[in-house]
Design a protein around this motif. Structure first.
Motif, PDB file in Angstrom:
ATOM      1  N   ILE A 146      27.956 -35.791 -41.301  1.00  0.00           N
ATOM      2  CA  ILE A 146      27.783 -34.965 -42.505  1.00  0.00           C
ATOM      3  C   ILE A 146      26.321 -34.534 -42.647  1.00  0.00           C
ATOM      4  CG2 ILE A 146      27.895 -35.000 -45.027  1.00  0.00           C
ATOM      5  CD1 ILE A 146      30.300 -36.937 -44.711  1.00  0.00           C
ATOM      6  N   GLY A 147      25.410 -35.490 -42.459  1.00  0.00           N
ATOM      7  CA  GLY A 147      23.986 -35.180 -42.598  1.00  0.00           C
ATOM      8  C   GLY A 147      23.544 -34.109 -41.619  1.00  0.00           C
ATOM      9  N   PHE A 148      24.028 -34.217 -40.377  1.00  0.00           N
ATOM     10  CA  PHE A 148      23.625 -33.231 -39.377  1.00  0.00           C
ATOM     11  C   PHE A 148      24.070 -31.825 -39.775  1.00  0.00           C
ATOM     12  CE2 PHE A 148      24.952 -30.583 -35.836  1.00  0.00           C
ATOM     13  CZ  PHE A 148      23.730 -30.363 -35.232  1.00  0.00           C
ATOM     14  N   ASN A 149      25.337 -31.680 -40.155  1.00  0.00           N
ATOM     15  CA  ASN A 149      25.850 -30.343 -40.481  1.00  0.00           C
ATOM     16  C   ASN A 149      25.214 -29.787 -41.752  1.00  0.00           C
ATOM     17  OD1 ASN A 149      28.091 -29.422 -38.539  1.00  0.00           O
ATOM     18  ND2 ASN A 149      28.497 -31.606 -38.834  1.00  0.00           N
ATOM     19  N   VAL A 150      24.965 -30.679 -42.723  1.00  0.00           N
ATOM     20  CA  VAL A 150      24.296 -30.217 -43.943  1.00  0.00           C
ATOM     21  C   VAL A 150      22.858 -29.778 -43.625  1.00  0.00           C
ATOM     22  CG1 VAL A 150      23.430 -30.950 -46.197  1.00  0.00           C
ATOM     23  CG2 VAL A 150      25.734 -31.608 -45.467  1.00  0.00           C
ATOM     24  N   ALA A 151      22.232 -30.458 -42.667  1.00  0.00           N
ATOM     25  CA  ALA A 151      20.839 -30.133 -42.340  1.00  0.00           C
ATOM     26  C   ALA A 151      20.724 -28.850 -41.530  1.00  0.00           C
ATOM     27  CB  ALA A 151      20.199 -31.292 -41.575  1.00  0.00           C
ATOM     28  N   PHE A 152      21.593 -28.669 -40.558  1.00  0.00           N
ATOM     29  CA  PHE A 152      21.333 -27.611 -39.588  1.00  0.00           C
ATOM     30  C   PHE A 152      22.201 -26.371 -39.757  1.00  0.00           C
ATOM     31  CE2 PHE A 152      19.488 -31.360 -37.631  1.00  0.00           C
ATOM     32  CZ  PHE A 152      18.254 -30.862 -37.267  1.00  0.00           C
ATOM     33  N   PHE A 153      23.362 -26.467 -40.381  1.00  0.00           N
ATOM     34  CA  PHE A 153      24.152 -25.242 -40.541  1.00  0.00           C
ATOM     35  C   PHE A 153      23.433 -24.226 -41.431  1.00  0.00           C
ATOM     36  CE2 PHE A 153      27.406 -22.436 -42.209  1.00  0.00           C
ATOM     37  CZ  PHE A 153      28.021 -22.044 -41.031  1.00  0.00           C
ATOM     38  N   PRO A 154      22.826 -24.649 -42.560  1.00  0.00           N
ATOM     39  CA  PRO A 154      22.113 -23.647 -43.390  1.00  0.00           C
ATOM     40  C   PRO A 154      20.969 -22.950 -42.664  1.00  0.00           C
ATOM     41  CG  PRO A 154      22.488 -25.663 -44.633  1.00  0.00           C
ATOM     42  CD  PRO A 154      22.831 -25.968 -43.208  1.00  0.00           C
ATOM     43  N   MET A 155      20.475 -23.554 -41.584  1.00  0.00           N
ATOM     44  CA  MET A 155      19.372 -22.899 -40.865  1.00  0.00           C
ATOM     45  C   MET A 155      19.820 -21.585 -40.228  1.00  0.00           C
ATOM     46  SD  MET A 155      17.345 -26.054 -39.093  1.00  0.00           S
ATOM     47  CE  MET A 155      16.748 -27.429 -40.092  1.00  0.00           C
ATOM     48  N   HIS A 156      21.108 -21.493 -39.869  1.00  0.00           N
ATOM     49  CA  HIS A 156      21.604 -20.208 -39.357  1.00  0.00           C
ATOM     50  C   HIS A 156      21.453 -19.122 -40.432  1.00  0.00           C
ATOM     51  CE1 HIS A 156      23.707 -23.210 -36.797  1.00  0.00           C
ATOM     52  NE2 HIS A 156      23.572 -22.292 -35.858  1.00  0.00           N
TER      53      HIS A 156
END
Length: 841
Positions: free
Chosen positions: A439-449
């Motif tokens: 969860i932490g990974f996707n919350v951290a890096f998906f918004p970067m797109h």
């Protein structure tokens, strides 16, 4: 009565074997060279660097959580993001996988150890010293600030201080460790397999590691060549990247990305190798499509060297090049997809057993596929023009690397933890860590797109408010800390006290591959006796295999002479060739690494005297190591290795692992040299007149034709003398051997002198123009190799005088002859390039 005698014999053999492979105790523990000890140190050190890089990432996310934040200065932020990238790529991603391989590979292959245990130890100490030096620079405000790619002219003209030198020299030192490990792993996979384990039977992990080690061999030398050029510009003012004197920063980008793009697959493939070992275990069935996976891994490695230009689409390269490299970038999805489909097929046809390891595997594959899809997007040039250098690339990169590398490695931690410690990690804590990380990974890096598509550039210390970047950035920062919390749970699980926790049973996962044949707790000998292998999953398909191994029914069940020994087999069919005696514990690798490190570290501060002293000490230590630990003449020609088989204790030439190591090392050396030659011809392509007749109102002088060609002729004479020396030694004509060897030394030194004298006589100034500097670096490289070739011949003379080499025991001379083939080729190419090419250019 016979059974009792047999049991006594087995116990006596086991005691002698254990004594020979015993791990040193007390302060001498640090002299250990066993793959199990060195691999464990390597793994823990790489993981410590990973945590350091992770903390730096959290610091960056605090800075970017809100707009116009001044918590960090721009200079501090530049140092931190540079160190984050450099630490993750150079101190974790590659080393952790080499570390795991050093620890696991011998047991997977049924070998007692890898063929050069002291080389592994030397590589580890180089890695530790170099890593501490590079990371430590951050605490003295002296860290590099140019990003993990160090593009000139930003790093050559616009940054003062020693940060760039720390990066160049410190990481070059670490790259030595990576190449040393690659040599060890290639020879280990090809020559240290158990009898019967043909190439089509080796574990998939070994196939992947073989592909990756070969990639390291050809990918790292271009970066080392680039490091040499940039450091020569910074230290000696040789203008390789200075446009005002004919240099071109684009050469650095080519050399860096020839390394940098394969690097992504160098860290991805070993992680997929871990997946390839875990999937069959939890599916309880052999891997589907073994042959397809091997072909796909080889194809991925091959294609990865043809993609580097897609990092340079925005640099103004020709449209035809963009089309070719864009197509190649799309094509790499094919072999990658084949591997993923094989994993999915294996899970579908098997009887899947749930475990935390498998959860991380599946999460890794899903995440990597998302990263791969965005990779296909940025491989299309029009999209890349829009997304280049934005946070979209940061999101893509992390989906690829975390999905393709970090999650499989964490899965590997859970899977192989019982192999190392005899205890299991907690499934309950593992589940908690899994969900926090996912969860932490996707919350951290998906918004970067989204940040990237809005237009947020990467590598900036802050951003203005009112651009719609506030929400994606605060979400990313929150996600980063949730991800970090997942790693804290993993750390607690790994290091929490487990003294009251019972040992696991043998082969706790019911796996089919050989590394799980070890007892619990495991013994330092690696494997009690080396079996004959007839299957890809011998623990599943070969009956009574464990009983035979434990009772010493196979090869090398004993250590009668108290020596550490393992088997060497043929590269393709794994037929018995040689009983190899490997060296035991020693502090020589440690001191060799300390002095080698001194050369690089003192050079960073331009303390040339101290660096010179360290160079001499390093040379003496390495010679002592070679003199006492290699090519030892045994007390008897052959040895009984069990099962009615006797093998030679000494071989030379292609039968010897040392010859293979020399061949592989020289391939890497030649790759670095060809990168310098590539640089010379790159400048020819970008200049209308190369070499120039004059520059900035002054005539430009090259090395001329006569003296470089004299140098080539003398180099060829030296090479012929080396061949004559070897033939004379084999014929036991000692006077002819000494005469030819001395002629070889004299000719090599005269050749080096002639190559130096040409430019010296003509007044060639390496600082005047990139033509003179690129010519000088080729000559300098060749001169150093000729001198080293002469030193190697002197070493052989000393070995023969000391009675450590004769007509039958000539491994040293065979290896030196092989090296001289490459030195002669280097001399001819240099001569043709600097002396003849200007006539036709």
């Amino acid at each position: 009565m016979n059974d009792a005698r047999e049991s006594d014999l087995e116990r006596s053999q086991a005691r002698r074997l254990l004594k020979a492979w015993e791990t040193p105790r007390g302060w001498r523990y640090w002299s250990a060279v066993n793959n199990s000890e060195v691999g464990l140190w390597y793994t823990l050190t790489a993981f410590a660097f990973f945590l350091f890089g992770g903390v730096l990432a959290l610091v960056m996310r605090i800075q970017l959580a809100v707009p116009e934040n001044d918590w960090l200065t721009h200079d501090q932020y530049n140092q931190i993001f540079t160190m984050h990238g450099s630490v993750m790529m150079f101190l974790f991603a590659v080393p952790i996988l080499e570390a795991i391989s050093i620890m696991l590979l011998p047991e997977m292959l049924g070998a007692r150890d890898l063929p050069f245990p002291r080389l592994s130890a030397y590589g580890y100490w180089c890695f530790l010293i170099g890593g501490v030096f590079v990371c430590g620079s951050l605490f003295f405000d002296a860290a590099p600030r140019g990003g993990w790619f160090m593009y000139p002219p930003m790093t050559t003209q616009y940054q003062d201080g020693i940060g760039v030198d720390v990066w160049l020299l410190g990481l070059s030192f670490i790259e030595i460790a990576s190449i040393a490990a690659a040599v060890e792993l290639i020879v280990g996979v090809l020559k240290c397999r158990p009898p019967g384990m043909r190439l089509n039977l080796i574990p998939l992990y070994a196939w992947y590691i073989l592909v990756v080690a070969v990639m390291i061999l050809f990918a790292f030398p271009p970066l080392i060549a680039g490091d040499v050029l940039m450091e020569l510009e910074r230290a000696m003012d040789w203008p390789f990247f200075d446009v005002s004197r004919g240099g071109d920063p684009m050469l650095w980008q080519h050399l860096f990305w020839i390394f940098g793009h394969p690097e992504v697959y160098i860290v991805f493939l070993p992680s997929i190798a871990l997946v390839a070992m875990m999937v069959p275990t939890f599916a309880r069935t052999p891997m589907a499509g073994y042959g397809w996976i091997v072909l796909a891994a080889v194809g991925t490695g091959f294609l990865s060297f043809g993609l580097w230009v897609h990092h340079m689409f925005t640099t103004g390269i020709p449209g035809i090049s963009i089309g070719i490299f864009s197509a190649a970038s799309e094509a790499v999805a094919i072999p990658t997809g084949v591997q993923i489909f094989c994993f999915i097929a294996t899970l579908l046809i098997g009887r899947v057993k749930r475990a935390v390891c498998l959860q991380f595997v599946l999460a890794g594959l899903a995440t990597f596929i998302i990263g791969g899809l965005t990779g296909v997007m940025v491989a299309i040039a029009p999209f890349d023009y829009q997304a280049h250098d934005t946070y979209f690339i940061v999101g893509h990169l992390h989906y690829v690397l975390v999905g393709g590398t970090i999650f499989p490695i964490v899965a590997g931690f859970y899977y192989y933890y019982p192999f190392v410690t005899g205890k299991r990690l907690s499934e309950r804590l593992g589940n908690l860590a899994f969900w926090l990380m996912l969860i932490g990974f996707n919350v951290a890096f998906f918004p970067m797109h989204l940040s990237g598509l809005i237009g947020m550039p990467r590598r900036v210390a802050t951003y203005p408010s009112g651009m719609g970047l506030e929400i994606p950035n605060i979400i990313s920062s929150i996600g980063a800390f949730v991800l970090g919390l997942g790693f804290v749970v993993l750390l607690w699980d790994v290091f929490r006290p487990k003294s009251k926790q019972p040992l696991v049973r043998r082969n706790v996962w019911d796996a089919g591959t050989l590394e799980w044949s070890g007892e619990v707790p495991d013994q330092p000998w690696g494997i009690r006796s080396i079996p004959i292998i007839q299957s890809r999953y011998p623990l599943w398909e070969q009956k009574n295999l464990l009983e035979g191994i434990d009772r010493g029914k196979f090869y090398l069940p004993d250590a009668e002479e108290g020596r550490r020994e393992t088997l060497v087999t043929s590269a393709v069919d794994a037929e018995l060739v040689h009983c190899l005696r490997v060296p035991g514990p020693s502090f020589l690798p440690f001191w060799a690494a300390v002095f080698t490190g001194g050369v690089f570290i003192f050079s960073t501060y331009h303390w040339w005297t101290a660096a010179g002293v360290c160079a001499v000490m390093s040379f003496c230590t390495i010679v002592t190591w070679l003199w006492t630990g290699t090519a030892e003449i045994p007390e008897k020609p052959t040895k009984s290795v069990g099962m009615g088989q006797s093998l030679p204790l000494y071989v030379s030439g292609p039968s010897a692992v040392g010859w293979w190591a020399m061949f592989i090392t020289m391939l890497g050396d030649m790759t670095a040299f060809m990168s310098l030659v590539f640089g010379y011809f790159f400048y020819w392509t970008v200049h209308e007149e190369f070499p120039p007749a004059e520059w900035d109102g002054a005539e430009v002088y090259g090395p001329g034709t006569l003296w470089p060609m004299v140098g080539v002729a003398l180099g060829i004479m030296a090479w012929c003398a080396v061949i004559l020396a070897r033939k004379s030694n084999r014929s036991d004509r000692s006077i002819a051997f000494y005469g030819a060897a001395i002629i070889g030394i004299v000719c090599s030194l005269l050749s080096a002198l002639a190559l130096f004298y040409g430019p010296y006589q003509n007044g060639m100034d390496p600082t005047q123009h990139v033509y003179t500097s690129s010519t000088a670096v080729l000559l300098l490289w060749t001169i150093l190799h000729l001198v080293l070739g002469g030193v190697m011949l002197a070493y052989c003379i000393a070995r023969r005088i000391a009675g450590r080499m004769d007509r039958q025991h000539d491994a040293d001379l065979a290896n030196v002859t092989l090296a001289w083939h490459f030195i002669a080729l280097t001399t001819v190419i240099t001569g043709a390039t600097v002396a003849l090419f200007p006539w036709v250019a």
